[in-house]
Design a protein around this motif. Structure first.
Motif, PDB file in Angstrom:
ATOM      1  N   MET A  81      40.197  37.119  32.243  1.00  0.00           N
ATOM      2  CA  MET A  81      41.180  36.448  31.450  1.00  0.00           C
ATOM      3  C   MET A  81      42.414  36.660  32.336  1.00  0.00           C
ATOM      4  O   MET A  81      42.547  37.856  32.550  1.00  0.00           O
ATOM      5  N   VAL A  82      43.206  35.709  32.489  1.00  0.00           N
ATOM      6  CA  VAL A  82      44.395  35.858  33.439  1.00  0.00           C
ATOM      7  C   VAL A  82      45.637  35.733  32.979  1.00  0.00           C
ATOM      8  O   VAL A  82      45.814  34.976  32.178  1.00  0.00           O
ATOM      9  N   HIS A 104      53.822  40.846  38.181  1.00  0.00           N
ATOM     10  CA  HIS A 104      52.870  41.677  37.843  1.00  0.00           C
ATOM     11  C   HIS A 104      51.803  40.907  37.416  1.00  0.00           C
ATOM     12  O   HIS A 104      51.919  40.437  36.348  1.00  0.00           O
ATOM     13  N   ALA A 105      50.585  40.668  37.954  1.00  0.00           N
ATOM     14  CA  ALA A 105      49.472  39.858  37.369  1.00  0.00           C
ATOM     15  C   ALA A 105      48.279  40.673  37.327  1.00  0.00           C
ATOM     16  O   ALA A 105      48.001  41.490  37.875  1.00  0.00           O
ATOM     17  N   ASP A 106      47.494  40.085  36.037  1.00  0.00           N
ATOM     18  CA  ASP A 106      46.089  40.728  35.780  1.00  0.00           C
ATOM     19  C   ASP A 106      45.135  39.770  35.786  1.00  0.00           C
ATOM     20  O   ASP A 106      45.199  38.547  35.338  1.00  0.00           O
ATOM     21  N   TRP A 107      43.942  40.175  36.406  1.00  0.00           N
ATOM     22  CA  TRP A 107      42.807  39.602  36.233  1.00  0.00           C
ATOM     23  C   TRP A 107      41.783  40.615  35.109  1.00  0.00           C
ATOM     24  O   TRP A 107      41.328  41.563  35.538  1.00  0.00           O
ATOM     25  N   ALA A 108      42.165  40.189  33.983  1.00  0.00           N
ATOM     26  CA  ALA A 108      41.724  41.141  32.851  1.00  0.00           C
ATOM     27  C   ALA A 108      40.235  40.682  32.576  1.00  0.00           C
ATOM     28  O   ALA A 108      39.826  39.464  32.742  1.00  0.00           O
ATOM     29  N   ASP A 109      39.252  41.867  32.125  1.00  0.00           N
ATOM     30  CA  ASP A 109      38.136  41.572  31.619  1.00  0.00           C
ATOM     31  C   ASP A 109      37.151  40.864  32.843  1.00  0.00           C
ATOM     32  O   ASP A 109      36.316  39.788  32.576  1.00  0.00           O
ATOM     33  N   ALA A 110      37.539  41.005  34.032  1.00  0.00           N
ATOM     34  CA  ALA A 110      36.982  40.247  35.146  1.00  0.00           C
ATOM     35  C   ALA A 110      35.879  40.766  35.646  1.00  0.00           C
ATOM     36  O   ALA A 110      35.492  42.160  35.766  1.00  0.00           O
ATOM     37  N   LYS A 111      34.610  39.857  35.618  1.00  0.00           N
ATOM     38  CA  LYS A 111      33.331  40.370  35.824  1.00  0.00           C
ATOM     39  C   LYS A 111      32.405  39.062  36.462  1.00  0.00           C
ATOM     40  O   LYS A 111      32.751  37.885  36.477  1.00  0.00           O
ATOM     41  N   GLY A 117      53.148  47.716  45.396  1.00  0.00           N
ATOM     42  CA  GLY A 117      52.502  48.696  44.591  1.00  0.00           C
ATOM     43  C   GLY A 117      50.857  48.878  44.976  1.00  0.00           C
ATOM     44  O   GLY A 117      50.371  48.371  45.903  1.00  0.00           O
ATOM     45  N   LYS A 118      50.424  49.676  44.060  1.00  0.00           N
ATOM     46  CA  LYS A 118      48.724  49.887  44.352  1.00  0.00           C
ATOM     47  C   LYS A 118      47.995  49.168  43.325  1.00  0.00           C
ATOM     48  O   LYS A 118      48.524  48.813  42.177  1.00  0.00           O
ATOM     49  N   PRO A 119      46.728  48.724  43.873  1.00  0.00           N
ATOM     50  CA  PRO A 119      46.047  48.000  42.841  1.00  0.00           C
ATOM     51  C   PRO A 119      45.709  48.810  41.393  1.00  0.00           C
ATOM     52  O   PRO A 119      45.411  49.915  41.690  1.00  0.00           O
ATOM     53  N   GLY A 120      45.872  48.202  40.675  1.00  0.00           N
ATOM     54  CA  GLY A 120      45.403  48.654  39.206  1.00  0.00           C
ATOM     55  C   GLY A 120      44.037  48.739  38.695  1.00  0.00           C
ATOM     56  O   GLY A 120      43.815  47.661  38.646  1.00  0.00           O
ATOM     57  N   ILE A 121      43.220  49.767  38.907  1.00  0.00           N
ATOM     58  CA  ILE A 121      42.058  49.612  38.378  1.00  0.00           C
ATOM     59  C   ILE A 121      41.845  50.128  36.874  1.00  0.00           C
ATOM     60  O   ILE A 121      42.224  51.073  36.209  1.00  0.00           O
ATOM     61  N   ASN A 122      41.553  49.061  36.050  1.00  0.00           N
ATOM     62  CA  ASN A 122      41.725  48.776  34.562  1.00  0.00           C
ATOM     63  C   ASN A 122      43.120  49.238  33.931  1.00  0.00           C
ATOM     64  O   ASN A 122      43.157  49.704  33.036  1.00  0.00           O
ATOM     65  N   THR A 123      44.077  49.039  34.918  1.00  0.00           N
ATOM     66  CA  THR A 123      45.498  49.255  34.535  1.00  0.00           C
ATOM     67  C   THR A 123      46.316  48.160  35.011  1.00  0.00           C
ATOM     68  O   THR A 123      45.776  47.671  35.924  1.00  0.00           O
ATOM     69  N   SER A 124      47.611  47.908  34.884  1.00  0.00           N
ATOM     70  CA  SER A 124      48.561  47.006  35.394  1.00  0.00           C
ATOM     71  C   SER A 124      48.710  47.465  36.701  1.00  0.00           C
ATOM     72  O   SER A 124      48.515  48.759  37.055  1.00  0.00           O
ATOM     73  N   GLY A 150      51.027  40.505  24.747  1.00  0.00           N
ATOM     74  CA  GLY A 150      50.737  41.297  23.338  1.00  0.00           C
ATOM     75  C   GLY A 150      49.118  41.704  23.220  1.00  0.00           C
ATOM     76  O   GLY A 150      48.987  42.880  22.549  1.00  0.00           O
ATOM     77  N   GLU A 151      48.411  41.127  24.124  1.00  0.00           N
ATOM     78  CA  GLU A 151      46.995  41.241  23.974  1.00  0.00           C
ATOM     79  C   GLU A 151      46.571  42.491  24.886  1.00  0.00           C
ATOM     80  O   GLU A 151      46.696  42.347  26.178  1.00  0.00           O
ATOM     81  N   VAL A 152      45.999  43.450  24.578  1.00  0.00           N
ATOM     82  CA  VAL A 152      45.523  44.566  25.462  1.00  0.00           C
ATOM     83  C   VAL A 152      44.147  44.667  25.922  1.00  0.00           C
ATOM     84  O   VAL A 152      43.192  44.230  25.167  1.00  0.00           O
ATOM     85  N   PHE A 153      43.929  44.686  27.126  1.00  0.00           N
ATOM     86  CA  PHE A 153      42.642  44.542  27.834  1.00  0.00           C
ATOM     87  C   PHE A 153      42.079  46.061  28.405  1.00  0.00           C
ATOM     88  O   PHE A 153      42.827  46.742  29.010  1.00  0.00           O
ATOM     89  N   LYS A 154      41.012  46.421  27.909  1.00  0.00           N
ATOM     90  CA  LYS A 154      40.443  47.653  28.531  1.00  0.00           C
ATOM     91  C   LYS A 154      40.103  47.731  29.956  1.00  0.00           C
ATOM     92  O   LYS A 154      40.242  48.683  30.554  1.00  0.00           O
ATOM     93  N   ARG A 155      39.663  46.510  30.457  1.00  0.00           N
ATOM     94  CA  ARG A 155      39.228  46.545  31.645  1.00  0.00           C
ATOM     95  C   ARG A 155      39.975  45.511  32.647  1.00  0.00           C
ATOM     96  O   ARG A 155      40.463  44.558  32.000  1.00  0.00           O
TER      97      ARG A 155
END
Ligand code: GLA
Length: 674
Positions: free
Chosen positions: A87-88, A152-159, A41-48, A58-63
């Motif tokens: 948050m990963v 499907h892996a998320d780097w949430a709130d990554a900064k 797939g394609k990299p998700g920018i602020n998405t999965s 169950g926790e939703v992250f905006k970024r």
């Protein structure tokens, strides 16, 4: 006065840099994420990765950045970043599956942090690492040890917290610039067909002499066995041989520039597909969008592009020529079988026999696809309970090759529940490793195919379950998939390549391990795009499939072949190693860091060697370990991609300089001068 002051402040602010530079927090999603290497797939920018809101337990992250294992993102920090935090976790969007992955952070190639294996439903894990002095950061997601499926892996709130004005840039170290290595074929004739061909007595014979050189060309064949004739204009040999035997034929091709001869050994006996199948398959480019018209056009393009002159000759229809259980497209909906159980083709394939005739008239062969369960993976009618009728239909139409999947058979492995196929899901993979129940459906179809009055090459597609390479020959199969479905990513090609060696001892003429199709050119399973493999990765892919003696099935749109892809697919020396009559599979005999050295013994006593660089740094070294790969004495080293002798060395005394790009290959033949 006040106005001037305000203006001055504004100008100073603007001059000090744009807002992005002035801030000390840089969000990962603000960087260019398109350079990432990821499994799907394609990299998700602020998405999965599937484009949905990032959601972990169950926790939703905006970024954040949604990716798919295996994933690697490199970022140049130049010592300007102070820290990285995120948050990963695994994204909830793959409910019902069993993904696992591990998040890792590397600073200047040193591991700074790792999440441990994370599973679906694990709460998002916080990470914060100091980056003082670090020049380069890598964010990695591994497959967690259970394969990269549904990861499907998320780097949430990554900064990042950075020095004011720091500029962080992502990059990919693998070059994207295509380059052509192989010279164009000469105008004088050259015969490129394999040196051996197997057929069963009484089966229709169809063999088109593959030859490059200017047209018109005239073909002859000396010592053809009784029952066969060659068409002098096309080089197509047809007829049938009644009795078993080994026949030495001399093929000749002639044009105004000259002539060429080559020996062809025709082995009329039990075994077929003595060299790996070469051709095209509809799945990786058209997916469920396949139609008879597209298949016909693929056959035309195979001829027009000249691929046919290099030995490519199968045109294989994959899933979706049948009716579908839940197709939204009306052309997929209809009665699946007639009153006698014979399968009906969907309206995109109105005349299967006519299609096969068209393909055969061009000297090509036609392949088809089914599943031993009631449904194929795509939900079309499978062969369960109608195996005999299906084998007969294939014969009636003129099918030359069957790819037989597994999908849905897991649901009937202990019988049809309530005698109702609708109760069986299309994807039910259980039981495939069971040496009794899992082998049974393949044995059944294998013996039915063998009873047909034509040769139908039999390919098993159960992804290697139950070590299929150990029993594939016994069920009359000629090839079998060893691994899961390939996709056009580096991690897919790499993992499949690394999984081949265990099956290698079972490869022989008429028996091939199948690492799946070639993911070069325009692929996309119905959503066309250029293969995401970089040029060097494609050279490595093609070289390894060549040295593995793998079936070579092109998975791209043949009407959209670019010069690079065509060049990659028409190197006769690379193909000749694949088609070598000895039939051995090359294996890795030595590893130096991430350089793996694959060696294949050839019929002429020489060796093909692929120096495959799986690392992302180039490899530059004098190679001296010839003893380890079974090479000694004076050797001519021939570069197969360039079709050029590059040196003559005494391998007992001298080293060979290697300079191999990251994810690239040097593919050589060592010709002994003893
Ligand atoms: C499986 C196979 C693929 C393709 C699809 C069709 O996934 O491995 O190669 O044939 O089914 O649905």
């Amino acid at each position: 006065m006040l106005k001037t002051k305000i203006l001055l402040i504004a100008v100073t602010f603007l001059l000090s840099g744009n807002i992005f530079k002035a801030q000390s927090t840089v969000w990962l999603d603000q960087l260019d994420l398109s350079v990432v290497t990821q499994g799907h797939g394609k990299p998700g920018i602020n998405t999965s990765v599937d484009g949905k809101p990032i959601t972990i337990a169950g926790e939703v992250f905006k970024r954040g950045f949604g990716t798919h294992a295996e994933s690697s993102l490199l970022i140049k920090l130049n010592g300007k970043a102070k820290s990285f935090s995120a948050m990963v976790g695994m994204d909830d969007e793959i409910k019902g599956q069993n993904p696992a992955a591990e998040f890792e952070i590397y600073g200047d190639n040193k591991k700074l942090w790792s999440s441990g294996v994370m599973k679906l439903g694990d709460k998002a894990k916080p990470v914060s690492v100091s980056l003082e002095g670090v020049k380069q950061l890598e964010l990695v997601v591994t497959d967690g040890g259970n394969g990269p499926y549904y990861d499907h892996a998320d780097w949430a709130d990554a900064k990042f917290e950075t020095a004011v004005g720091a500029k962080l840039t992502t990059f990919n170290p693998i070059s994207s610039v295509p380059y052509i290595l192989t010279p164009k074929p000469a105008a004088t004739p050259k015969i490129n067909s394999a040196g051996v061909y197997g057929v069963r007595p009484g089966s229709p014979f169809l063999f088109r002499v593959a030859a490059t050189g200017d047209r018109p060309m005239t073909f002859t064949a000396k010592n053809l066995p009784k029952g066969l004739t060659i068409d002098s204009e096309t080089g197509i040999i047809t007829g049938k041989i009644d009795s078993k035997g080994s026949y030495e034929v001399t093929l000749n091709a002639k044009n105004t520039k000259g002539s060429a001869s080559k020996k062809l050994k025709i082995e009329c006996g039990d075994r077929i597909a003595l060299t790996p199948t070469m051709g095209w398959n509809s799945w990786n480019c058209f997916g469920h969008e396949v139609s008879a018209d597209k298949v016909k056009r693929a056959a035309d393009a195979l001829i027009k592009s000249g691929l046919i002159n290099h030995g490519w000759n199968y045109i294989n229809i994959d899933d979706s020529w049948q009716y579908n259980r839940d197709g939204k497209d009306p052309s997929f909906q209809g009665k699946m079988r007639d009153e006698n159980g014979y399968i009906l083709t969907n309206s995109k394939f109105p005349d299967m026999k006519g299609l096969a005739d068209y393909i055969h008239n061009n000297g090509l062969k036609m392949g088809i696809y089914s599943s031993p369960g009631p449904w194929t993976c795509g939900g079309c009618a499978g062969s369960y309970g109608y195996e005999k009728q299906d084998a007969e239909s294939y014969t009636k139409w003129g099918v030359d090759y069957l790819k037989y999947d597994w999908c849905s058979y897991g649901g009937v492995i202990d019988g049809l529940p309530d005698n109702d196929p609708d109760k069986v899901p299309s994807l039910a993979f259980q039981g495939g490793g069971d040496l009794d129940k899992g082998v049974k459906p393949f044995k059944l179809m294998g013996s039915l195919l063998k009873q047909q009055p034509r040769d139908i090459v039999y390919n098993l597609c159960q992804y290697g379950m139950g070590d299929v390479w150990k029993w594939g020959d016994e069920v009359n199969a000629q090839s079998w998939r060893t691994t899961n479905d390939i996709t056009d990513t580096w991690s897919s090609v790499k993992n499949i390549a690394l999984a081949q060696d265990k099956a290698a001892p079972f490869a022989k003429p008429g028996n091939r391990n199948d690492p799946d199709m070639l993911v070069v050119g325009v692929v996309g399973w119905g959503n066309p795009h250029q293969s995401r493999l970089k040029p060097d990765e494609q050279y490595l892919h093609m070289s390894l499939w060549s040295i593995f003696s793998a079936p070579l099935l092109i998975g791209c749109d043949l009407e959209k072949l670019d010069d690079f892809t065509l060049n990659l697919l028409t190197n006769d020396e690379v193909i000749t190693v694949n088609q070598d009559a000895l039939g051995k599979q090359g294996v890795c005999l030595q590893t130096i860091g991430e350089l793996r050295i694959y060696v294949k013994e050839l019929e002429d006593g020489n060796k093909a060697v692929a120096f495959a660089n799986f690392g992302r740094e180039k490899v530059k070294l004098p190679y001296k370990d010839f003893k380890k790969i079974g090479i000694s004495g004076v050797q001519t080293v021939r570069d197969l991609w360039r079709q050029k002798d590059i040196t003559e060395i005494n391998t007992d005394k001298k080293g060979l300089p290697l300079d191999i790009p990251a994810h690239g290959v040097a593919y050589y033949k060592f010709i002994s001068l003893k």
